[in-house]
Design a protein around this motif. Structure first.
Motif, mmCIF file in Angstrom:
data_model
loop_
_atom_site.group_PDB
_atom_site.id
_atom_site.type_symbol
_atom_site.label_atom_id
_atom_site.label_comp_id
_atom_site.label_asym_id
_atom_site.label_seq_id
_atom_site.Cartn_x
_atom_site.Cartn_y
_atom_site.Cartn_z
ATOM 1 N N GLY A 322 0.795 -1.207 0.000
ATOM 2 C CA GLY A 322 0.000 0.000 0.000
ATOM 3 C C GLY A 322 0.831 1.263 0.000
ATOM 4 N N ALA A 323 0.148 2.376 -0.186
ATOM 5 C CA ALA A 323 0.789 3.691 -0.175
ATOM 6 C C ALA A 323 -0.261 4.724 0.180
ATOM 7 N N GLN A 324 0.193 5.876 0.653
ATOM 8 C CA GLN A 324 -0.721 6.982 0.905
ATOM 9 C C GLN A 324 -0.042 8.295 0.540
ATOM 10 N N LEU A 325 -0.855 9.225 0.072
ATOM 11 C CA LEU A 325 -0.381 10.548 -0.325
ATOM 12 C C LEU A 325 -1.009 11.577 0.592
ATOM 13 N N PHE A 326 -0.183 12.486 1.135
ATOM 14 C CA PHE A 326 -0.653 13.569 1.992
ATOM 15 C C PHE A 326 -0.617 14.867 1.193
ATOM 16 N N SER A 327 -1.754 15.570 1.138
ATOM 17 C CA SER A 327 -1.809 16.778 0.319
ATOM 18 C C SER A 327 -1.380 18.034 1.070
ATOM 19 N N THR A 328 -1.266 17.959 2.375
ATOM 20 C CA THR A 328 -0.974 19.151 3.155
ATOM 21 C C THR A 328 0.516 19.489 3.142
ATOM 22 N N GLN A 329 0.820 20.733 3.419
ATOM 23 C CA GLN A 329 2.219 21.151 3.481
ATOM 24 C C GLN A 329 2.925 20.525 4.675
ATOM 25 N N GLN A 330 4.179 20.129 4.440
ATOM 26 C CA GLN A 330 5.002 19.604 5.513
ATOM 27 C C GLN A 330 6.399 20.186 5.399
ATOM 28 N N SER A 331 7.041 20.303 6.553
ATOM 29 C CA SER A 331 8.353 20.948 6.615
ATOM 30 C C SER A 331 9.460 19.997 6.188
ATOM 31 N N ASP A 332 10.441 20.537 5.483
ATOM 32 C CA ASP A 332 11.636 19.779 5.129
ATOM 33 C C ASP A 332 12.436 19.502 6.393
ATOM 34 N N ASN A 333 13.024 18.316 6.490
ATOM 35 C CA ASN A 333 13.770 17.970 7.701
ATOM 36 C C ASN A 333 15.228 18.434 7.672
ATOM 37 N N TYR A 334 15.635 19.142 6.594
ATOM 38 C CA TYR A 334 17.012 19.642 6.530
ATOM 39 C C TYR A 334 17.115 21.065 5.966
ATOM 40 N N PHE A 335 16.466 21.328 4.831
ATOM 41 C CA PHE A 335 16.673 22.595 4.124
ATOM 42 C C PHE A 335 15.785 23.696 4.693
ATOM 43 N N ASP A 336 16.321 24.935 4.638
ATOM 44 C CA ASP A 336 15.516 26.108 4.950
ATOM 45 C C ASP A 336 14.966 26.697 3.652
ATOM 46 N N PRO A 387 11.659 10.749 2.333
ATOM 47 C CA PRO A 387 12.877 11.111 3.075
ATOM 48 C C PRO A 387 13.040 12.607 3.298
ATOM 49 N N ARG A 388 12.305 13.436 2.569
ATOM 50 C CA ARG A 388 12.436 14.890 2.722
ATOM 51 C C ARG A 388 11.725 15.400 3.969
ATOM 52 N N THR A 389 10.642 14.742 4.363
ATOM 53 C CA THR A 389 9.785 15.277 5.421
ATOM 54 C C THR A 389 9.655 14.373 6.636
ATOM 55 N N SER A 390 10.119 13.143 6.539
ATOM 56 C CA SER A 390 9.858 12.176 7.598
ATOM 57 C C SER A 390 10.865 12.286 8.733
ATOM 58 N N LEU A 391 10.484 11.783 9.880
ATOM 59 C CA LEU A 391 11.419 11.515 10.971
ATOM 60 C C LEU A 391 11.974 10.107 10.808
ATOM 61 N N ARG A 392 11.084 9.133 10.662
ATOM 62 C CA ARG A 392 11.489 7.746 10.424
ATOM 63 C C ARG A 392 11.546 7.522 8.911
ATOM 64 N N HIS A 393 12.753 7.475 8.362
ATOM 65 C CA HIS A 393 12.888 7.267 6.919
ATOM 66 C C HIS A 393 12.306 5.915 6.532
ATOM 67 N N TYR A 394 12.690 4.867 7.264
ATOM 68 C CA TYR A 394 12.065 3.571 7.038
ATOM 69 C C TYR A 394 12.098 2.754 8.312
ATOM 70 N N LEU A 395 11.208 1.788 8.365
ATOM 71 C CA LEU A 395 11.104 0.856 9.488
ATOM 72 C C LEU A 395 10.907 -0.535 8.910
ATOM 73 N N VAL A 396 11.639 -1.500 9.435
ATOM 74 C CA VAL A 396 11.445 -2.896 9.056
ATOM 75 C C VAL A 396 11.179 -3.707 10.325
ATOM 76 N N TYR A 397 10.384 -4.740 10.194
ATOM 77 C CA TYR A 397 10.047 -5.536 11.376
ATOM 78 C C TYR A 397 9.933 -7.012 11.018
ATOM 79 N N GLY A 398 10.044 -7.834 12.042
ATOM 80 C CA GLY A 398 9.823 -9.266 11.919
ATOM 81 C C GLY A 398 9.324 -9.806 13.242
ATOM 82 N N ALA A 399 8.532 -10.873 13.197
ATOM 83 C CA ALA A 399 7.994 -11.437 14.428
ATOM 84 C C ALA A 399 7.623 -12.896 14.201
ATOM 85 N N LEU A 400 7.557 -13.629 15.308
ATOM 86 C CA LEU A 400 7.085 -15.010 15.314
ATOM 87 C C LEU A 400 6.043 -15.156 16.407
ATOM 88 N N LEU A 401 4.946 -15.842 16.097
ATOM 89 C CA LEU A 401 3.909 -16.158 17.071
ATOM 90 C C LEU A 401 3.705 -17.669 17.066
#
Length: 502
Positions: A322-336, A387-401
């Motif tokens: 899946g994917a999602q698109l956000f239409s609202t303005q968000q701040s760059d995490n590096y550039f002014d 990667p321009r606006t996020s705090l968490r660039h990526y997350l990977v996970y694994g689990a066993l039940l």
């Protein structure tokens, strides 16, 4: 965490005798425990992936029934195992009204000391314990039974949350040690969601609208809350990285449509207004703010999945993208605004007109044991954010039940989960630039050093104590809390309990 059907959904098939019912119920529950719930017979035990918070994701995880009917009807509501059977609840269910009440409590205490120091922020760190929890009420109404409105149902959940979380005591602000902390407004009643859904063509089309928690339907799985830590439970934390994707216990106005072109395939999409401050008490303390005055944009998610069941319906799986698109303005995490480092210049951050996130999530039962409801299930997935606006660039996970390995404990579950979070490079560079110019106070994200990456692990054993009661001792371990290498790793012991009252 959220959703509409718990353990014990009614089957539309009618066994010819009481013996047939006893034979059918365990085999139907087996499908639920593997992460997929067919139109099964009432089950005899409660498990953690069937709490009130998991109802919408359970519905997403159901393939179409094997029969080829196109009749319009409301999917059956849950009949979870409760501490004490309630004749009033049974009377209401026969008339299309499903009322549930439960409590989830989460305790965690650090067994390692935190980092000490005189740097601002470090002086408040301490070794301690915390307790957090929630009581939740779910109300489902089948308007087909009540007034003859074919295929239409409404769903509502409210919660009250209490307590705090231990991770902030050792400097972590990314992943709660107790997932039930926060978002509930610190009020007696907080509205999580309230929406209506029309189900058509024998479940092949479902349309919903109202106050909805987007991440209860998208990037969701009922299996996540077999664990307690917030990097995993509810949903992998990276999917709500922007705070604009509404997840339990937050909701916004929304519209969602789900189609099932084949028995084991679905495609769904929707449109959800972005409401500023949905996780903050100044806007959504009670969840009953409906006027939309704080709408600042829209998010449009899309998701598709393959939900196969292998080896004579004993090995269910889910493979979703899946994917999602956000239409609202968000701040760059590096550039002014001048395309320089705002960490060095102190100028306002550059703004982007839109951003996005993507995900791939899988779970598959690998084998089963003595009964169909027991077996070993593996989970894995990845979330990749702008990667321009996020705090968490990526997350990977694994689990066993591993459920029901011991024949005498068919509902006990041994679990292990690990998540790895990579902080966006722009965030790391900004924090380093701010430190280089001597600004250790006021770093982003409550940081007391440069954030790079973090790992959270959890091992637990869920014990089915009695009817409607689960007790889960657990161990959590944080490597680089708050994604900072200057913070000491933290180990915690705790427990999670769940009581289904009615």
């Amino acid at each position: 965490m959220d959703q509409a059907f718990l353990v014990g959904d009614l089957t539309r098939a009618k066994p010819s005798s009481a013996d047939a019912i006893m034979r059918t119920a365990p085999s139907m529950l087996s499908l639920a425990l593997g992460g997929v719930l067919f139109w099964g017979a009432p089950a005899s035990a409660q498990v953690m992936d069937r709490d009130i918070g998991s109802a919408p994701s359970l519905l997403v995880s159901r393939p179409l029934p094997s029969h080829d009917a196109y009749k319009t009807w409301v999917p059956p509501f849950s009949q979870p195992e409760a501490v004490a059977p309630n004749p009033v609840s049974k009377w209401l269910r026969r008339r299309g009204i499903n009322f549930l009440l439960d409590n989830t409590n989460e305790f965690a205490g650090a067994i390692t000391p935190p980092t000490r120091g005189t740097t601002p922020g470090f002086s408040n760190y301490k070794q301690g314990a915390s307790n957090a929890g929630q009581y939740a009420v779910q109300l489902d109404v089948d308007w087909d039974k009540l007034v003859g409105w074919r295929g239409f149902a409404t769903h509502m959940v409210t919660v009250g949350r209490y307590g705090t979380t231990a991770n902030r005591m050792f400097g972590d602000w990314l992943n709660h040690a107790s997932e039930d902390y926060g978002g509930g407004g610190n009020v007696v009643v907080h509205l999580v969601y309230a929406y209506g859904e029309e189900t058509l063509l024998g479940g092949r089309l479902a349309i919903a609208a109202g106050r909805m928690a987007e991440i209860s339907d998208f990037a969701a799985s009922p299996l996540f809350c077999n664990f307690q830590n917030g990097s995993f439970c509810g949903r992998p934390k990276g999917i709500t990285d922007t705070n604009f994707a509404a997840g339990y216990p937050a909701s916004t106005w929304g519209f969602r449509v789900r189609g099932r072109p084949a028995r084991s395939i679905y495609v769904q999409t929707g449109l959800y207004p972005i409401e500023n401050g949905i996780y903050q008490v100044y806007q959504h303390r009670t969840g009953f703010k409906f006027n939309g005055a704080n709408i600042i944009g829209y998010t449009a998610p899309i998701e598709t999945a393959w939900e196969p069941v292998f080896r004579h319906n004993t090995l269910p799986g889910h493979y979703k993208f899946g994917a999602q698109l956000f239409s609202t303005q968000q701040s760059d995490n590096y550039f002014d605004v001048n395309d320089e480092s705002y960490g060095l210049t102190g100028h306002k951050q550059k703004q982007h007109g839109a951003s996005w996130s993507t995900w791939a999530m899988f779970d598959q039962r690998l084998l089963h044991y003595h009964d169909k409801e027991s077996g070993l299930t593996a989970l894995a997935g990845a979330i990749y954010n702008d990667p321009r606006t996020s705090l968490r660039h990526y997350l990977v996970y694994g689990a066993l039940l591993n459920r029901g390995y011991f024949r005498t404990r068919p509902y006990d579950t041994l679990g292990f989960a690990i998540t790895y979070t990579k902080i966006a490079d722009g965030v790391s560079l900004t924090e380093q630039n701010m430190i280089d110019r001597g600004a250790r106070r006021g770093l982003p994200n409550h940081a007391t050093g440069v954030q790079h990456n973090t790992i959270v692990m959890e091992a637990n054993y869920a014990i089915h104590v009695m009817r409607g009661v689960i007790f889960t001792p657990l161990f959590e371990y944080y490597i680089h809390p708050n994604a900072q290498s200057n913070l000491r790793n933290a180990a915690l012991l705790g427990f999670k309990s769940h009581i289904q009252i009615m």
